[in-house]
Design an enzyme around this catalytic site. Structure first.
Site, PDB file in Angstrom:
ATOM      1  NE  ARG A  25     -21.223  -3.141 -34.779  1.00 56.89           N
ATOM      2  CZ  ARG A  25     -20.191  -2.363 -34.449  1.00 56.89           C
ATOM      3  NH1 ARG A  25     -20.355  -1.388 -33.573  1.00 56.89           N
ATOM      4  NH2 ARG A  25     -19.004  -2.544 -35.000  1.00 56.89           N
ATOM      5  CG  ASN A 181      -6.255   3.170 -35.434  1.00 55.71           C
ATOM      6  OD1 ASN A 181      -5.854   3.839 -36.391  1.00 55.71           O
ATOM      7  ND2 ASN A 181      -6.426   1.856 -35.467  1.00 55.71           N
ATOM      8  CG  ASN A 239     -18.950   0.469 -37.071  1.00 62.09           C
ATOM      9  OD1 ASN A 239     -18.277  -0.159 -37.884  1.00 62.09           O
ATOM     10  ND2 ASN A 239     -18.424   1.389 -36.284  1.00 62.09           N
ATOM     11  CB  SER A 416     -60.961  22.596 -70.952  1.00 65.54           C
ATOM     12  OG  SER A 416     -60.211  23.757 -70.716  1.00 65.54           O
TER      13      SER A 416
HETATM   14  C1  UD1 Z   1     -10.812  -0.716 -36.382  1.00 62.95           C
HETATM   15  C2  UD1 Z   1      -9.492  -0.636 -35.615  1.00 62.95           C
HETATM   16  C3  UD1 Z   1      -9.631   0.430 -34.531  1.00 62.95           C
HETATM   17  C4  UD1 Z   1     -10.015   1.745 -35.134  1.00 62.95           C
HETATM   18  C5  UD1 Z   1     -11.270   1.623 -35.992  1.00 62.95           C
HETATM   19  C6  UD1 Z   1     -11.498   2.871 -36.770  1.00 62.95           C
HETATM   20  C7  UD1 Z   1      -8.507  -2.859 -35.638  1.00 62.95           C
HETATM   21  C8  UD1 Z   1      -8.246  -4.085 -34.861  1.00 62.95           C
HETATM   22  N1  UD1 Z   1      -9.179  -1.893 -35.032  1.00 62.95           N
HETATM   23  O1  UD1 Z   1     -11.790  -1.150 -35.475  1.00 62.95           O
HETATM   24  O2  UD1 Z   1      -8.395   0.564 -33.848  1.00 62.95           O
HETATM   25  O3  UD1 Z   1     -10.225   2.708 -34.129  1.00 62.95           O
HETATM   26  O4  UD1 Z   1     -11.115   0.550 -36.942  1.00 62.95           O
HETATM   27  O5  UD1 Z   1     -12.716   2.854 -37.442  1.00 62.95           O
HETATM   28  O6  UD1 Z   1      -8.080  -2.747 -36.772  1.00 62.95           O
HETATM   29  N2  UD1 Z   1     -12.489  -5.885 -42.115  1.00 62.95           N
HETATM   30  C9  UD1 Z   1     -12.144  -6.823 -43.047  1.00 62.95           C
HETATM   31  N3  UD1 Z   1     -11.865  -8.088 -42.618  1.00 62.95           N
HETATM   32  C10 UD1 Z   1     -11.911  -8.448 -41.327  1.00 62.95           C
HETATM   33  C11 UD1 Z   1     -12.288  -7.478 -40.369  1.00 62.95           C
HETATM   34  C12 UD1 Z   1     -12.564  -6.193 -40.802  1.00 62.95           C
HETATM   35  O7  UD1 Z   1     -12.064  -6.537 -44.236  1.00 62.95           O
HETATM   36  O8  UD1 Z   1     -11.641  -9.613 -41.044  1.00 62.95           O
HETATM   37  C13 UD1 Z   1     -12.788  -4.527 -42.585  1.00 62.95           C
HETATM   38  C14 UD1 Z   1     -14.198  -4.101 -42.274  1.00 62.95           C
HETATM   39  O9  UD1 Z   1     -15.056  -4.457 -43.339  1.00 62.95           O
HETATM   40  C15 UD1 Z   1     -14.069  -2.607 -42.122  1.00 62.95           C
HETATM   41  C16 UD1 Z   1     -12.640  -2.427 -41.615  1.00 62.95           C
HETATM   42  O10 UD1 Z   1     -11.965  -3.618 -41.922  1.00 62.95           O
HETATM   43  O11 UD1 Z   1     -14.168  -1.940 -43.363  1.00 62.95           O
HETATM   44  C17 UD1 Z   1     -12.590  -2.153 -40.116  1.00 62.95           C
HETATM   45  O12 UD1 Z   1     -13.154  -3.263 -39.453  1.00 62.95           O
HETATM   46  P1  UD1 Z   1     -14.073  -3.086 -38.182  1.00 62.95           P
HETATM   47  O13 UD1 Z   1     -14.480  -4.424 -37.729  1.00 62.95           O
HETATM   48  O14 UD1 Z   1     -15.145  -2.094 -38.469  1.00 62.95           O
HETATM   49  O15 UD1 Z   1     -13.005  -2.499 -37.160  1.00 62.95           O
HETATM   50  P2  UD1 Z   1     -13.281  -1.637 -35.891  1.00 62.95           P
HETATM   51  O16 UD1 Z   1     -13.757  -2.505 -34.795  1.00 62.95           O
HETATM   52  O17 UD1 Z   1     -14.103  -0.481 -36.273  1.00 62.95           O
HETATM   53 CA    CA Z   2     -15.465   0.088 -38.114  1.00 65.45          CA
END
Ligand code: UD1
Ligand code: CA
Length: 502
Positions: A25, A181, A239, A416
């Site tokens: 995003r 969370n 995000n 100047s």
């Molecule tokens: C996650 C949580 C959600 C919480 C939110 C808080 C889960 C399933 N959900 O959602 O409950 O409210 O964070 O901000 O955990 N990342 C990886 N590898 C992956 C996927 C993600 O390293 O395969 C990292 C992303 O780069 C990021 C973090 O994990 O830094 C969170 O991932 P993101 O996809 O942003 O999770 P949310 O949907 O925000």
């Molecule tokens: Ca996130």
């Protein structure tokens, strides 16, 4: 809040920072966690908070655009080790990748995200402390937020946490839960590994959710606690670029509050930006539209702005910097700069010296009390003390191939509109006449005059501009009768004069 610090308790075994996600995003060629707030990358803020715990291991999980992230971490966080998550299969899989570089780990493992830049180290410390005091196996950082949309919701079972349900998997009733969370946790290492091994991707996103470890732990009868953070802004993530700007503004507001509490007057916080790493003394005043960046420092009583950007600039006590852009420059005590000055790298403005309006400087040392007040280019210059550089002076430092330095000695005076063709050396106590193009050195006590000598051609206006208003004015001034060709003020005599008048 207890005064005890984590440093006094056993250290946490590891902090795992998840930063492998694609950050789709953001729509950027730059990895999401490398975007900056208050002058620092998101990941460096996350590493800072983690480092506050002094963990035995600090792991950053990388994947998407990992070369960029790793190169940056090598610079800003050499203490961090990276773990590769080759395919981004969810947060549970990210932590699995993190644990893979920590074989046989025991004790407390803290998990955070690379995209939550406002999270403070003290918050992590309190979370770890609560985890230990309550004897939890898992503790989740939560917050009650005005708009929980998009976050995982905390499903409670009395005081304990039963599970976390993601927005996309939640029922309508679950979506009404305002406790979210934050994505920040403390786990018992063994239970974490077990929980991750149990994960299945049978959810709306087809991912391995770290959040499902919570249901695993509570289902197996382990105590899962939550700590609700009142300052919920700390838990907000980034995000997209809208959130980047919002989190950036909040971080800035927090830095400004810190400096105001420390004795800095900030007239307009809405338009004042201060990077992390800037240092301000008491009784500094910042006027509207001021941005202080990099390793800038400002001494006691100095006044900066309005409309000023300083990048890696050292400003002395009592100095004034008005409507100026400056980079890698030193402005000494009591000096005045601007309005409309451009100080480029290597500029040193001496004590009580002045750099005035429409002056550009580069690699220029301007001695104490010297003045460069108006309309000057001052590049590759060494100016002594008490010198005066007249309006419109140019230090011609570049011959098209190389740059050379020119010097002006103590208490010397450059008239100047002079051009100093580098390298030239004007000694102490010397003068340069206005309008000179100086190509040779000038000795002490000398006046250099390097310009065409003036000659006045009598009667020129009468001959070449006869009949013009200028001619009439000249005749009046000379007490002569008006022009024989009619004396009108509009009719022009010769055709060449008509051309010249256009
Ligand atoms: C996650 C949580 C959600 C919480 C939110 C808080 C889960 C399933 N959900 O959602 O409950 O409210 O964070 O901000 O955990 N990342 C990886 N590898 C992956 C996927 C993600 O390293 O395969 C990292 C992303 O780069 C990021 C973090 O994990 O830094 C969170 O991932 P993101 O996809 O942003 O999770 P949310 O949907 O925000
Ligand atoms: Ca996130």
């Amino acid at each position: 809040m207890s005064e005890q610090t984590v440093a006094e308790s056993p250290r946490v075994a590891a902090v795992v920072i998840m930063a492998a996600g694609a950050g789709t995003r953001m729509k950027s060629a730059t990895a999401k966690v490398l975007h900056k707030l208050s002058g620092r990358s998101m990941i460096s803020w996350a590493v800072d908070a983690a480092s506050f715990l002094d963990p035995e291991h600090l792991v950053v999980v990388v994947g998407h655009q990992r070369e960029q992230v790793e190169a940056h971490l090598a610079e800003v966080a050499p203490q961090a080790i990276t773990a590769l998550q080759a395919e981004q299969r969810g947060t549970g899989d990210a932590v699995r990748a993190g644990l893979s570089v920590l074989p046989g780990i025991t004790g407390d493992v803290v998990v955070t995200s690379g995209d939550v830049p406002l999270l403070e180290g003290a918050t992590l410390r309190d979370l770890v402390q609560a985890h230990r005091e309550e004897g939890n196996r898992v503790t989740v950082l939560t917050a009650v937020v005005p708009d929980p949309t998009g976050y995982g919701r905390i499903v409670r079972d009395g005081d304990a946490v039963a599970r976390i349900v993601e927005q996309k998997d939640a029922s309508d009733a679950e979506r009404d839960i305002a406790e979210i969370n934050a994505g920040i946790y403390v786990f018992d290492a063994g239970l974490l590994a077990e929980g991750i091994a149990s994960l299945q991707a049978g959810n709306a996103q087809g991912e391995l959710y770290l959040t499902d470890v919570i249901a695993y732990a509570s289902g197996a009868g382990h105590r899962v606690g939550a700590r609700v953070l009142a300052d919920y802004l700390q838990t907000e993530g980034v995000n997209d670029r809208i959130q980047l700007a919002e989190r950036g503004a909040e971080l800035n507001r927090r830095l400004l509050r810190h400096w105001m509490a420390a004795g800095v007057t900030i007239v307009d916080p809405a338009t004042t930006w201060i990077h992390d790493g800037v240092d301000l003394a008491e009784d500094v005043t910042l006027l509207p539209n001021t941005s202080l960046e990099g390793a800038t420092s400002v001494g006691r009583g100095a006044c900066i702005g309005p409309d000023t950007t300083l990048v890696d600039v050292e400003v002395g006590e009592g100095a004034t910097v008005v409507r100026t852009h400056a980079e890698l420059a030193v402005i000494a005590d009591g000096a005045t700069v601007g309005p409309f000055a451009y100080l480029r790298p290597g500029t040193e403005v001496g004590e009580k010296a002045k750099v005035g309006a429409f002056v550009e400087t580069k690699k220029a040392v301007i001695g104490a009390g010297s003045k460069v007040p108006h309309l000057t280019y001052c590049g590759d210059a060494e100016i002594g003390e008490g010198a005066n550089i007249g309006a419109g002076t140019i230090f011609a430092n570049y011959d098209g191939v190389t740059k050379n330095t020119s010097t002006v000695g103590n208490h010397s005076f450059v008239g100047s509109d002079s051009v100093l063709v580098a390298p030239v050396h004007i000694a102490d106590g010397a003068y340069v006449a206005a309008g000179s193009t100086v190509t040779g050195d000038v000795g002490p006590g000398e006046l250099a005059v390097a310009r065409g000598k003036q000659r006045n051609i009598a009667g020129w206006v009468a001959r070449r501009r006869a009949g013009t208003a200028t001619d009439a004015a000249a005749r009046a001034a000379l007490g002569e009768p008006s022009s024989p060709s009619g004396g009108g003020t509009t009719s022009l005599g010769a055709p060449d004069a008509q051309e010249a008048a256009q």
